[in-house]
Scaffold this motif. Structure first.
Motif, short mmCIF file in Angstrom:
data_model
loop_
_atom_site.label_atom_id
_atom_site.label_comp_id
_atom_site.label_asym_id
_atom_site.label_seq_id
_atom_site.Cartn_x
_atom_site.Cartn_y
_atom_site.Cartn_z
N SER A 32 0.81 -1.21 0.00
CA SER A 32 0.00 0.00 0.00
C SER A 32 0.85 1.27 0.00
CB SER A 32 -0.93 0.01 1.22
OG SER A 32 -0.16 0.05 2.41
N GLY A 33 2.16 1.12 -0.15
CA GLY A 33 3.06 2.27 -0.15
C GLY A 33 3.89 2.32 1.12
N THR A 34 4.11 3.53 1.64
CA THR A 34 4.94 3.71 2.82
C THR A 34 4.18 3.31 4.09
OG1 THR A 34 6.14 5.51 1.76
CG2 THR A 34 6.30 5.37 4.15
N VAL A 35 4.76 2.36 4.82
CA VAL A 35 4.19 1.92 6.09
C VAL A 35 4.80 2.74 7.22
CG1 VAL A 35 3.90 -0.05 7.67
CG2 VAL A 35 3.86 -0.41 5.18
N VAL A 36 6.12 2.91 7.18
CA VAL A 36 6.85 3.74 8.14
C VAL A 36 7.74 4.67 7.33
CG1 VAL A 36 8.55 3.79 10.01
CG2 VAL A 36 6.87 1.93 9.90
N GLY A 37 7.51 5.97 7.49
CA GLY A 37 8.36 6.95 6.82
C GLY A 37 9.71 7.00 7.51
N GLY A 59 1.59 -9.32 1.34
CA GLY A 59 2.35 -8.75 0.24
C GLY A 59 3.84 -8.70 0.52
N ASP A 60 4.54 -8.04 -0.40
CA ASP A 60 6.00 -7.90 -0.32
C ASP A 60 6.37 -6.57 0.32
OD1 ASP A 60 6.53 -10.35 -1.67
OD2 ASP A 60 6.12 -9.38 -3.59
N TYR A 61 7.41 -6.60 1.15
CA TYR A 61 7.86 -5.42 1.88
C TYR A 61 9.36 -5.22 1.68
CZ TYR A 61 3.36 -5.30 4.16
OH TYR A 61 2.01 -5.21 4.38
N THR A 62 9.77 -3.95 1.73
CA THR A 62 11.18 -3.60 1.70
C THR A 62 11.48 -2.69 2.89
OG1 THR A 62 11.28 -3.74 -0.71
CG2 THR A 62 13.04 -2.50 0.38
#
Length: 193
Positions: A32-37, A59-62
């Motif tokens: 969904s985009g940025t989880v933690v800025g 989903g996939d996370y970085t």
């Protein structure tokens, strides 16, 4: 540094900082985009932000760790899945050790609607917190880990206790003991069967 991982379904995780590293930031992006800025790694434990839990969807996370001005330094962290927290039995004292003293330990127990519990620190840690996370991700209890929580009523579901050492607690280890003590409802009288 880039770290990637995948979650198969809704997952609650705790970001556990193990080193007191300054001038290093981290971000987390997902489906969904940025989880933690961009957040300072040094200021990512419970003493520095309100919610110890990240709610992740499938989903996939970085996860990106980046030094200010390309600073090069060592760091350590863990992502802990709340579903793997150690199961405890309310009414039975629990002893553990933060090793290193900066780490977090996770415990879980199940409550029924209307159950009341007293959260009793028997051997606390002055440089740590303990937080209770409810089944919906709310934090109904957040205290220094030398303070008891007077009895209060919980709803149905699985609750997670997060015992968190402060990031500047050093590299040694420290022990603790606590009890999640069930309490009879107000006005209840015990009877012998």
């Amino acid at each position: 540094d880039l770290y990637t991982f995948n979650v198969a379904g809704p997952t609650r995780v705790h970001f556990d900082v193990l080193t007191n590293t300054s001038s290093v930031n981290w971000t987390l992006t997902g489906p969904s985009g940025t989880v933690v800025g961009s957040r300072a790694l040094q200021q990512s434990d419970s003493f520095d932000f309100g919610d110890p839990v990240l709610e992740l969807m499938a989903g996939d996370y970085t996860l990106t760790v980046d030094g200010d001005g390309d600073r090069v330094t060592g760091y350590q962290f863990r992502l802990l899945d709340l579903a793997t927290a150690t199961v405890i039995t309310p009414g039975t004292p629990v002893s553990g050790t933060l090793n290193p003293a900066t780490e977090s330990d996770l415990y879980q127990f199940t409550a029924n609607a209307g159950d009341r519990f007293f959260f009793d620190v028997q051997t606390g840690i002055g440089n740590a917190t303990w937080r209770l996370v409810d089944p919906f991700g709310n934090v109904p209890m957040s205290l220094g880990f030398t303070s008891d929580q007077e009895a209060f009523t919980l709803g149905s579901g699985t609750y997670v206790l997060v015992i968190e050492g402060r990031r500047d607690s050093g590299s040694g280890s420290v022990g603790y003991t606590f009890n999640v003590q069930p309490v009879a409802p107000a006005g209840a009288t015990a009877i012998a069967l």
